[in-house]
Scaffold this motif. Structure first.
Motif, PDB file in Angstrom:
ATOM      1  N   ILE A 108      39.753  55.648   4.265  1.00 58.43           N
ATOM      2  CA  ILE A 108      38.163  55.193   3.756  1.00 58.43           C
ATOM      3  C   ILE A 108      37.515  55.148   5.817  1.00 58.43           C
ATOM      4  O   ILE A 108      36.390  54.283   6.494  1.00 58.43           O
ATOM      5  CB  ILE A 108      37.967  54.211   3.064  1.00 58.43           C
ATOM      6  CG1 ILE A 108      38.524  54.819   1.820  1.00 58.43           C
ATOM      7  CG2 ILE A 108      36.758  53.900   3.182  1.00 58.43           C
ATOM      8  CD1 ILE A 108      38.720  54.838   0.809  1.00 58.43           C
ATOM      9  N   ALA A 109      38.576  54.039   5.591  1.00 61.96           N
ATOM     10  CA  ALA A 109      38.028  53.475   7.031  1.00 61.96           C
ATOM     11  C   ALA A 109      37.815  54.455   8.185  1.00 61.96           C
ATOM     12  O   ALA A 109      36.830  53.561   8.979  1.00 61.96           O
ATOM     13  CB  ALA A 109      39.482  51.990   7.247  1.00 61.96           C
ATOM     14  N   ASP A 110      38.796  54.827   8.662  1.00 57.74           N
ATOM     15  CA  ASP A 110      38.192  56.324   9.661  1.00 57.74           C
ATOM     16  C   ASP A 110      36.884  57.089   9.426  1.00 57.74           C
ATOM     17  O   ASP A 110      36.421  57.173  10.565  1.00 57.74           O
ATOM     18  CB  ASP A 110      39.650  57.246   9.902  1.00 57.74           C
ATOM     19  CG  ASP A 110      40.998  56.471   9.907  1.00 57.74           C
ATOM     20  OD1 ASP A 110      40.816  55.296  10.646  1.00 57.74           O
ATOM     21  OD2 ASP A 110      41.621  57.258   9.431  1.00 57.74           O
ATOM     22  N   MET A 111      36.804  57.594   8.304  1.00 56.75           N
ATOM     23  CA  MET A 111      35.782  58.088   7.760  1.00 56.75           C
ATOM     24  C   MET A 111      34.224  57.016   8.576  1.00 56.75           C
ATOM     25  O   MET A 111      33.357  56.891   8.894  1.00 56.75           O
ATOM     26  CB  MET A 111      35.553  58.494   6.348  1.00 56.75           C
ATOM     27  CG  MET A 111      36.200  58.966   5.825  1.00 56.75           C
ATOM     28  SD  MET A 111      36.239  59.926   3.990  1.00 56.75           S
ATOM     29  CE  MET A 111      37.386  61.365   4.753  1.00 56.75           C
ATOM     30  N   GLN A 112      34.548  56.059   8.493  1.00 53.52           N
ATOM     31  CA  GLN A 112      33.298  54.395   7.914  1.00 53.52           C
ATOM     32  C   GLN A 112      32.799  54.548   9.366  1.00 53.52           C
ATOM     33  O   GLN A 112      32.279  54.084   9.719  1.00 53.52           O
ATOM     34  CB  GLN A 112      33.304  53.319   7.534  1.00 53.52           C
ATOM     35  CG  GLN A 112      32.427  52.253   7.477  1.00 53.52           C
ATOM     36  CD  GLN A 112      33.205  50.723   6.130  1.00 53.52           C
ATOM     37  OE1 GLN A 112      34.114  51.020   5.876  1.00 53.52           O
ATOM     38  NE2 GLN A 112      31.938  50.357   5.769  1.00 53.52           N
ATOM     39  N   GLN A 113      34.517  54.575  10.537  1.00 54.36           N
ATOM     40  CA  GLN A 113      34.369  54.243  11.554  1.00 54.36           C
ATOM     41  C   GLN A 113      33.388  55.365  12.310  1.00 54.36           C
ATOM     42  O   GLN A 113      32.846  56.031  13.315  1.00 54.36           O
ATOM     43  CB  GLN A 113      35.656  54.155  11.986  1.00 54.36           C
ATOM     44  CG  GLN A 113      35.244  54.047  13.707  1.00 54.36           C
ATOM     45  CD  GLN A 113      36.617  53.321  14.400  1.00 54.36           C
ATOM     46  OE1 GLN A 113      38.216  53.222  13.406  1.00 54.36           O
ATOM     47  NE2 GLN A 113      36.792  52.651  15.637  1.00 54.36           N
ATOM     48  N   THR A 114      33.776  57.059  11.711  1.00 53.93           N
ATOM     49  CA  THR A 114      33.089  58.081  12.350  1.00 53.93           C
ATOM     50  C   THR A 114      31.319  57.876  11.495  1.00 53.93           C
ATOM     51  O   THR A 114      31.135  58.681  12.764  1.00 53.93           O
ATOM     52  CB  THR A 114      33.597  58.494  11.805  1.00 53.93           C
ATOM     53  OG1 THR A 114      35.555  58.839  12.593  1.00 53.93           O
ATOM     54  CG2 THR A 114      33.621  60.779  11.582  1.00 53.93           C
ATOM     55  N   PRO A 150      28.520  57.007   9.325  1.00 58.68           N
ATOM     56  CA  PRO A 150      28.135  55.772   8.544  1.00 58.68           C
ATOM     57  C   PRO A 150      27.644  56.323   7.013  1.00 58.68           C
ATOM     58  O   PRO A 150      27.375  57.308   6.739  1.00 58.68           O
ATOM     59  CB  PRO A 150      26.972  55.180   8.438  1.00 58.68           C
ATOM     60  CG  PRO A 150      25.806  55.577   9.371  1.00 58.68           C
ATOM     61  CD  PRO A 150      27.229  57.207  10.419  1.00 58.68           C
ATOM     62  N   PRO A 151      28.522  55.278   5.923  1.00 56.42           N
ATOM     63  CA  PRO A 151      28.393  55.603   4.484  1.00 56.42           C
ATOM     64  C   PRO A 151      27.090  56.141   3.890  1.00 56.42           C
ATOM     65  O   PRO A 151      25.781  55.252   4.296  1.00 56.42           O
ATOM     66  CB  PRO A 151      29.360  55.319   3.402  1.00 56.42           C
ATOM     67  CG  PRO A 151      28.936  54.074   4.086  1.00 56.42           C
ATOM     68  CD  PRO A 151      29.036  54.168   5.653  1.00 56.42           C
ATOM     69  N   ILE A 152      27.342  57.465   3.035  1.00 61.04           N
ATOM     70  CA  ILE A 152      25.735  57.468   2.399  1.00 61.04           C
ATOM     71  C   ILE A 152      25.748  56.972   0.810  1.00 61.04           C
ATOM     72  O   ILE A 152      26.014  56.708   0.448  1.00 61.04           O
ATOM     73  CB  ILE A 152      25.526  59.006   2.402  1.00 61.04           C
ATOM     74  CG1 ILE A 152      25.565  60.083   3.336  1.00 61.04           C
ATOM     75  CG2 ILE A 152      23.642  59.235   1.738  1.00 61.04           C
ATOM     76  CD1 ILE A 152      25.741  61.334   3.385  1.00 61.04           C
ATOM     77  N   GLU A 153      24.630  55.930   0.936  1.00 58.83           N
ATOM     78  CA  GLU A 153      24.532  55.348  -0.160  1.00 58.83           C
ATOM     79  C   GLU A 153      23.168  56.218  -1.182  1.00 58.83           C
ATOM     80  O   GLU A 153      22.740  56.879  -1.031  1.00 58.83           O
ATOM     81  CB  GLU A 153      23.941  54.235  -0.021  1.00 58.83           C
ATOM     82  CG  GLU A 153      24.075  53.181  -1.257  1.00 58.83           C
ATOM     83  CD  GLU A 153      22.572  51.698  -0.743  1.00 58.83           C
ATOM     84  OE1 GLU A 153      21.909  51.433  -1.485  1.00 58.83           O
ATOM     85  OE2 GLU A 153      22.913  51.419   0.263  1.00 58.83           O
ATOM     86  N   ILE A 154      24.194  56.045  -2.100  1.00 58.62           N
ATOM     87  CA  ILE A 154      23.419  56.558  -3.954  1.00 58.62           C
ATOM     88  C   ILE A 154      23.228  55.736  -4.581  1.00 58.62           C
ATOM     89  O   ILE A 154      24.486  54.897  -4.728  1.00 58.62           O
ATOM     90  CB  ILE A 154      23.481  58.364  -3.954  1.00 58.62           C
ATOM     91  CG1 ILE A 154      25.502  57.629  -4.421  1.00 58.62           C
ATOM     92  CG2 ILE A 154      24.028  58.612  -2.983  1.00 58.62           C
ATOM     93  CD1 ILE A 154      26.323  59.103  -4.926  1.00 58.62           C
ATOM     94  N   GLU A 155      22.536  56.367  -5.860  1.00 59.55           N
ATOM     95  CA  GLU A 155      22.601  55.510  -7.198  1.00 59.55           C
ATOM     96  C   GLU A 155      22.616  56.432  -8.049  1.00 59.55           C
ATOM     97  O   GLU A 155      21.657  57.360  -8.262  1.00 59.55           O
ATOM     98  CB  GLU A 155      21.398  54.673  -6.938  1.00 59.55           C
ATOM     99  CG  GLU A 155      21.077  53.818  -8.652  1.00 59.55           C
ATOM    100  CD  GLU A 155      20.393  52.706  -8.012  1.00 59.55           C
ATOM    101  OE1 GLU A 155      19.919  51.593  -8.934  1.00 59.55           O
ATOM    102  OE2 GLU A 155      19.441  52.534  -6.744  1.00 59.55           O
TER     103      GLU A 155
END
Length: 507
Positions: A231-237, A239-244
């Motif tokens: 998860i940390a590596d993905m976040q560095q690559t 930015p996460p997509i925020e959904i609701e």
């Protein structure tokens, strides 16, 4: 000169091969970058599509909630209208609006009951129910279902008299709910199994609990440390997509570049390794085939030379015996030369076949070869054999071939010294080997040529063939299983060649 030309040809051949490999690698690298760029574009488009679809789901959920709120409001308005209609104190009021409200409810299923739960009125139930509206048991079962879906609305009719309004979602609202659920399910499927094979992880609002994942190693995902690191590596690559999502609250989609992009990045290096391996293998096979052919030619020439020397050598030996019978002087030296020719013939005849190795004293072989070369060399060349009677100098030898090596080293040393200088021989023992060091005071060998001098064709003489040291290496290493190399050399000071020979197994 021949060796220099051969080395230059090898260098040009290798450089040409690497040039072709480099051009191929460059072109492949360009293609890989192009495909990788397209793959990154696909991932970017996927991420944008996911973001838009997440917004669509959020908007649909908001709209769905608004419709649900509106329907609840309608039911409350309907209940208020019903209360006004049945209110005994409101007979003088205008009932047109409440009646319109009651009549215009054509979508929301409702059932009105008294305090005891007996159905008084029902609207908008299924067509099949209309035919049996007087079926009290069925209506009561519907009331129970409505109670589970929504809290009933209490209507104060008169003083302590109350009625209860039960209702359920309208068909439109129910259909929209199905559509919304399908939309959410489709969204989650697109996130988990995307066409671009993008590794994705869906987490809760804390970004620690994993809700779903796709295109990742399921076995490794069981390890909490690996999950956190991923998860940390993905976040560095990215930015996460925020959904609701409905009933789920805020969530985050983490993703990284596809597996194909990663593999494409390293493909040129694998290709370079494969091409290099192929070039080295081809060069090795070519060299082996060439050496094998040279060996066959060498063996054939050696055996033919031994055969050609045989007849005149026999004749010379007969003539020496005849001269001895006539008491002619100098026959002893002539006999030594004839024996040397006989030894040379034996040497050539053994080329190409496995020689028989037997235990011989290395010192005896050195003395014999030294005596022969000394009488046929300049008086300005001094030979010294350092002897140590406490050392066992017996090794496994083939005397004719070993003396050939020593003779070649002596002749090379005399040439390097210009016919004037000193040659010394030292013999020592180390474990199961006998070591022979032959040192001269010649012009020396450059350090960069310590191995090159043993290559066939290498020579510093204008008329040399460059086969002497190559032959020495073949005899010592191939036939005797030992080693020969340049131990030390200084320009204009001298050179030391070292020979390592095996002793008897039980020695």
């Amino acid at each position: 000169m021949n060796y220099s030309n051969k080395s230059r040809s090898k260098f040009l051949l290798i450089m040409g091969a690497f040039l072709i490999a480099g051009l191929s690698l460059l072109y492949t690298n360009q293609l890989v970058h192009k495909v990788e760029s397209e793959e990154r574009t696909k991932v970017k488009l996927w991420a944008e599509a996911i973001q838009k679809k997440a917004k669509l789901v959020k908007y649909a959920n908001s709209l769905f909630n608004q419709i649900g709120s509106d329907e609840s409001q309608k039911v409350r308005l309907w209940a208020e209208a019903e209360r006004k209609i049945v209110d005994p104190n409101g007979s003088g009021n205008d009932l047109s609006f409440p009646l319109d409200v009651v009549r215009n409810n054509r979508t929301i299923p409702v059932i009105l009951t008294d305090e005891s739960g007996n159905p008084l009125l029902n609207l908008n139930l299924a067509d099949s129910v209309k035919a049996i509206q007087n079926n009290t048991a069925y209506l009561k079962s519907q009331v129970e279902l409505m109670r589970q879906e929504h809290k009933p609305i209490e209507i104060n009719v008169y003083k302590t008299k109350k009625e209860y309004l039960y209702y359920s979602d309208s068909k439109l609202f129910t259909d929209l709910k199905v559509v919304l659920n399908d939309l959410v399910e489709s969204f989650m499927k697109d996130v988990q199994t995307n066409a671009s094979s993008v590794p994705v992880i869906l987490t809760d609002s804390t970004q620690t609990k994993i809700m779903q994942s796709g295109n990742v190693d399921t076995l490794k995902m069981k390890d909490s440390v690996y999950r956190k690191s991923l998860i940390a590596d993905m976040q560095q690559t990215n930015p996460p997509i925020e959904i609701e999502l409905p009933d789920e609250g805020k969530q985050y989609i983490f993703y990284e570049e596809s597996t194909l992009s990663k593999e494409l990045r390293y493909y040129p290096y694998f290709e370079l390794g494969a091409i290099s391996l192929f070039i080295m293998l081809a060069y090795f096979l070519f060299s082996s085939a060439r050496k094998s052919e040279q060996n066959r030619v060498w063996v054939g020439m050696a055996k033919e030379t031994a055969h050609q020397l045989g007849t005149p050598l026999t004749s010379l030996m007969a003539w020496i015996e005849y001269l001895k019978s006539k008491n002619v002087e100098l026959t002893d030296e002539m006999e030594k030369d004839v024996k040397r020719l006989e030894t040379i013939t034996k040497r050539f005849s053994k080329i190409g076949s496995t020689p028989q190795l037997e235990p011989y004293d290395v010192m005896d072989e050195l003395r014999e070869t030294e005596d022969y070369i000394r009488t046929r060399s300049s008086q300005k060349v001094k030979f010294t054999l350092h002897e140590n009677p406490d050392i066992d100098t017996v090794a496994l030898l083939n005397p004719p071939l070993f003396s050939w090596v020593i003779e070649n080293l002596f002749r090379n040393a005399i040439d390097a010294m210009g016919g004037e200088g000193a040659i010394s021989m030292d013999v020592s023992r180390l474990e199961n080997t006998v070591i022979v060091d032959i040192t001269d005071t010649g012009k020396g060998i450059p350090k960069g040529n310590f191995k090159t001098v043993f290559e066939p064709g290498y020579t510093t003489k204008s008329r040399g063939w460059g086969l002497g040291l190559s032959l020495c290496k073949r005899i010592i290493e191939d036939y005797h299983g030992g080693k020969i190399f340049v131990k030390h050399s200084e320009i204009n000071k001298g050179t030391t060649f070292r020979i390592v020979l095996k002793t008897q197994p039980n020695a």
